[in-house]
Design an enzyme around this catalytic site. Structure first.
Site, PDB file in Angstrom:
ATOM      1  N   GLU A   1      -3.594   3.115  -7.259  1.00  0.00           N
ATOM      2  CA  GLU A   1      -4.043   4.263  -6.462  1.00  0.00           C
ATOM      3  C   GLU A   1      -3.016   5.399  -6.580  1.00  0.00           C
ATOM      4  OE1 GLU A   1      -6.495   2.668  -2.758  1.00  0.00           O
ATOM      5  OE2 GLU A   1      -4.376   2.859  -2.294  1.00  0.00           O
TER       6      GLU A   1
ATOM      7  N   HIS B   1       0.855  -1.190   0.000  1.00  0.00           N
ATOM      8  CA  HIS B   1       0.000   0.000   0.000  1.00  0.00           C
ATOM      9  C   HIS B   1       0.889   1.237   0.000  1.00  0.00           C
ATOM     10  CE1 HIS B   1      -2.808   3.098   1.268  1.00  0.00           C
ATOM     11  NE2 HIS B   1      -3.752   2.316   0.770  1.00  0.00           N
TER      12      HIS B   1
HETATM   13  O1  G3P Z   1      -6.489   1.882   0.467  1.00  0.00           O
HETATM   14  C1  G3P Z   1      -7.428   2.806   0.053  1.00  0.00           C
HETATM   15  C2  G3P Z   1      -6.892   4.159   0.031  1.00  0.00           C
HETATM   16  O2  G3P Z   1      -5.564   4.380   0.022  1.00  0.00           O
HETATM   17  C3  G3P Z   1      -7.728   5.183  -0.608  1.00  0.00           C
HETATM   18  O3  G3P Z   1      -7.992   6.044   0.427  1.00  0.00           O
HETATM   19  O4  G3P Z   1      -9.286   7.654   1.663  1.00  0.00           O
HETATM   20  O5  G3P Z   1      -8.783   8.044  -0.746  1.00  0.00           O
HETATM   21  O6  G3P Z   1     -10.411   6.288  -0.087  1.00  0.00           O
HETATM   22  P1  G3P Z   1      -9.186   7.064   0.289  1.00  0.00           P
END
Ligand code: G3P
Length: 222
Positions: free
Chosen positions: A139, A91
């Site tokens: 992400e 992550h």
């Molecule tokens: O692991 C999920 C994350 O990093 C995304 O976070 O708060 O943008 O939904 P968020």
């Protein structure tokens, strides 16, 4: 079937007893709306949660070490014994070196845990796909916790990741995350070819997490 992974991170609202309550909400919504919701609480909360709910429980990290003289590590065997079904790896808030990602995947696989390797762009998605985890989750770090959905702000990173994985290891599933909050965010992520989303703050920090989750899953239905 659409996959929604809720990463509990280390938020106060998703720690200890609050984590348990949140996992129960996820289970209710998952049953009521027939969507897959997987939860990823902190390690110390996994045992209690996995014995209280039937939805899959993931760890947020696993180390690539086995039994033996290691201290302060999280082993795949201990996660499995605590009732975990899988684990996040690499992550953005728990980055690893490439060789460590490989070792973590191998350890998880040996213990029978599913693996979701997080990536930050198309190039790292390519690298992660080559290691053949069960899923990659792209992400962009700058959108994490921003409330600005990746599916709107950077659709190309999803499209590109889907194409890269198809090219390199088509059996690997593709998820995406960062800023995902509402049903429309999920819907556009699915339209871009993602199998589901990984998210956190939009639900966990919401005034009413159940209502926020219901709003989100509506996006899988339209
Ligand atoms: O692991 C999920 C994350 O990093 C995304 O976070 O708060 O943008 O939904 P968020």
């Amino acid at each position: 079937m659409t996959i929604i992974v809720l990463n509990f991170k280390t938020y106060r609202e998703s720690t200890g007893l609050e984590a348990l309550r949140l996992a129960e909400i996820c289970e209710d919504v998952s049953k009521e709306y027939s969507v897959q919701i997987w939860v990823a609480p902190q390690v110390a909360d996994i045992y209690a949660i996995s014995h209280a709910v039937k939805i899959p429980v993931f760890a947020q990290h696993v180390d690539g070490v086995g039994y033996g003289g290691y201290t302060g590590h999280i082993t795949a065997a201990s996660l499995k014994a605590a009732g975990a079904s899988g684990t996040l790896i690499n992550h953005s808030e728990r980055r690893l070196k490439l060789a460590d990602i490989d070792a973590s995947i191998a350890a998880a696989r040996l213990a029978g845990l599913k693996t979701i390797v997080c990536t930050n762009n198309v190039a790292t998605t390519r690298g992660a796909a080559a290691l053949e985890p069960d899923y990659v989750a792209v992400e962009p770090p700058e959108l994490i916790g921003s409330g600005i959905p990746v599916s709107k702000a950077n659709p190309d990173v999803i499209r590109g990741s889907v194409a890269a994985v198809k090219d390199i290891a088509p059996a690997v599933g593709v998820l995406c995350g960062a800023g995902i909050t509402h049903g429309e965010d999920l819907r556009s992520a699915l339209e871009l070819g993602s199998a589901g989303v990984l998210l956190a703050s939009g639900i966990i920090k919401a005034k009413d997490p159940r209502a926020a989750l219901v709003d989100l899953v509506a996006g899988a239905k339209k």
